[in-house]
Design an enzyme around this catalytic site. Sequence first.
Site, PDB file in Angstrom:
ATOM      1  N   THR A 156      -8.019  -0.384   2.348  1.00 24.95           N
ATOM      2  CA  THR A 156      -6.681  -0.205   3.282  1.00 24.95           C
ATOM      3  C   THR A 156      -6.253   0.574   4.261  1.00 24.95           C
ATOM      4  O   THR A 156      -6.658   0.582   5.038  1.00 24.95           O
ATOM      5  CB  THR A 156      -5.864  -0.087   2.089  1.00 24.95           C
ATOM      6  OG1 THR A 156      -5.990   1.166   1.437  1.00 24.95           O
ATOM      7  CG2 THR A 156      -5.984  -1.624   1.161  1.00 24.95           C
ATOM      8  N   LYS A 182     -12.685   1.004  -2.840  1.00 23.83           N
ATOM      9  CA  LYS A 182     -12.036   1.674  -2.223  1.00 23.83           C
ATOM     10  C   LYS A 182     -10.750   2.028  -2.903  1.00 23.83           C
ATOM     11  O   LYS A 182     -10.667   2.305  -3.716  1.00 23.83           O
ATOM     12  CB  LYS A 182     -10.952   0.449  -1.003  1.00 23.83           C
ATOM     13  CG  LYS A 182     -10.353  -0.607  -2.213  1.00 23.83           C
ATOM     14  CD  LYS A 182      -8.989  -0.211  -1.922  1.00 23.83           C
ATOM     15  CE  LYS A 182      -8.084  -0.082  -0.938  1.00 23.83           C
ATOM     16  NZ  LYS A 182      -7.312   0.843  -1.177  1.00 23.83           N
ATOM     17  N   THR A 193     -10.517   3.479 -10.360  1.00 28.20           N
ATOM     18  CA  THR A 193     -10.018   3.708  -8.732  1.00 28.20           C
ATOM     19  C   THR A 193      -9.262   2.249  -8.317  1.00 28.20           C
ATOM     20  O   THR A 193      -9.342   1.722  -9.141  1.00 28.20           O
ATOM     21  CB  THR A 193     -11.798   3.911  -8.049  1.00 28.20           C
ATOM     22  OG1 THR A 193      -9.997   4.479  -6.621  1.00 28.20           O
ATOM     23  CG2 THR A 193     -12.116   3.180  -7.647  1.00 28.20           C
ATOM     24  N   GLU A 276      -5.888  10.570   1.547  1.00 31.56           N
ATOM     25  CA  GLU A 276      -5.379  10.524   2.663  1.00 31.56           C
ATOM     26  C   GLU A 276      -4.544  11.646   3.973  1.00 31.56           C
ATOM     27  O   GLU A 276      -3.902  12.097   2.708  1.00 31.56           O
ATOM     28  CB  GLU A 276      -3.539   9.568   2.381  1.00 31.56           C
ATOM     29  CG  GLU A 276      -4.318   8.115   2.533  1.00 31.56           C
ATOM     30  CD  GLU A 276      -2.876   7.119   1.846  1.00 31.56           C
ATOM     31  OE1 GLU A 276      -3.037   5.951   1.630  1.00 31.56           O
ATOM     32  OE2 GLU A 276      -1.930   7.406   1.677  1.00 31.56           O
ATOM     33  N   ASN A 400       1.825   7.499   4.857  1.00 36.10           N
ATOM     34  CA  ASN A 400       2.774   7.504   3.940  1.00 36.10           C
ATOM     35  C   ASN A 400       3.733   6.013   4.372  1.00 36.10           C
ATOM     36  O   ASN A 400       4.862   5.389   4.324  1.00 36.10           O
ATOM     37  CB  ASN A 400       2.519   8.288   2.314  1.00 36.10           C
ATOM     38  CG  ASN A 400       1.491   7.545   1.607  1.00 36.10           C
ATOM     39  OD1 ASN A 400       1.182   6.880   1.483  1.00 36.10           O
ATOM     40  ND2 ASN A 400       0.736   8.316   2.122  1.00 36.10           N
ATOM     41  N   SER A 405       4.936  -0.059   8.396  1.00 34.45           N
ATOM     42  CA  SER A 405       4.850  -0.546   9.970  1.00 34.45           C
ATOM     43  C   SER A 405       3.370  -1.291  10.928  1.00 34.45           C
ATOM     44  O   SER A 405       2.625  -0.756   9.911  1.00 34.45           O
ATOM     45  CB  SER A 405       5.136   0.376  11.603  1.00 34.45           C
ATOM     46  OG  SER A 405       4.827   1.778  10.900  1.00 34.45           O
TER      47      SER A 405
END
Length: 405
Positions: A156, A182, A193, A276, A400, A405
């Site tokens: 993702t 992932k 995970t 991230e 995040n 969007s």
Amino acid sequence: MAVGETRFPEMPVIEGLRLGTAMAGIKKPDRRDLVVIEVPEGARVAGAFTRNAFCAAPVTVAREHLADGEGARYLVINTGNANAGTGATGLRDARATCAELARLAGVEETSVLPFSTGVIGEPLPMERLLAGLPGAVQTLDAGSDAWRAAGEGILTTDTRAKGASVTLSLGDATVTINGIAKGSGMIRPDMATMLAFVATDAAIEQSLLDRLLREAVERSFNCITVDSDTSTNDACLLIATGRGAAVADGEALERFREGLLRVMTELAQAVIRDGEGATKFVTLRVEEARSRREALDVAFTVAHSPLVKTALYASDANWGRILAAVGRAPVEAFDVDRVTIDLGEVRLVENGGRAPGYAEAAGSAVMAREEIEIRIALGRGEQHATVWTSDLSHDYVSINADYRS
């Protein structure tokens, strides 16, 4: 930019297991977002799933199908949509996905296990998902490229595919363990995970396979955190095809246990390295605790502190933030005079305060590294635990804030 680039390894063939992918356009066009894994008949499958009360529809269905006892023959994974928070419609869609793959493959619906990852609260685009299944089935293959494609097909916000593999010598025979995972954000698994699929050609009885998975998850995926958020979709599957050497007890079992933990730890650490917005890979070691649970409580209290994580991002040797986090961990009868805290090779804290030999320049030099180790000795027992985490950067907020969007 994610810290610590990792290379996707060559994956040996695991006889009887094949992987296929398709571009179904579930969220974005022209990217792999649908994966099918074919499991040979007679294989054993163990699963660990999220403890989030709002578990996703595919988690519910996968649990049901595993408990059915017929044996898993296919896994189907989509990215771009979590099918979580979708109520009865989500359950219907997860079961419809299983039914269609079962029809294509000529197996029972209960032998298909579904998995999803992506945005929560939106219905699956079923027309596109179902239309993509034939293409994924047609590309089923056992080679290393198929593993890599599957690793890419489950991502993702990840920046790269994550894989790990070991081949073990067990007397005159060998067994292979391959895995993909992932995860990048919404990571504090509390079971596994976000998604991980590990397979071996070893022959292992079901009860032992279940135990091996629980043990390995507890010391790998359950020891990582990016942001303290447990996903609705977390799942970890361990597949033993039974086509290779038997693993039951003795030295063979110990070597297999070590190999499995190595694969799952590599995958778990790869999630943190790809966290991230992460710029730092942080190892937190807590020693001299009364219990492993106590050590984990201290480690996660530090790892979840926004003040510690932002100091790490800024390379700011603000050791008082670490000390304060340790002090508010849920530990009874804490004697702070017995606690020591080290940042890399630099002693920060001892005897209840700053270590006499501490120099700010030395602490700052360690904080400037991409890989940092923090060691905390509680001085109250012999148990220990290790947790891996990342820093908290501006990019984490941006990723995040813009996610939908």
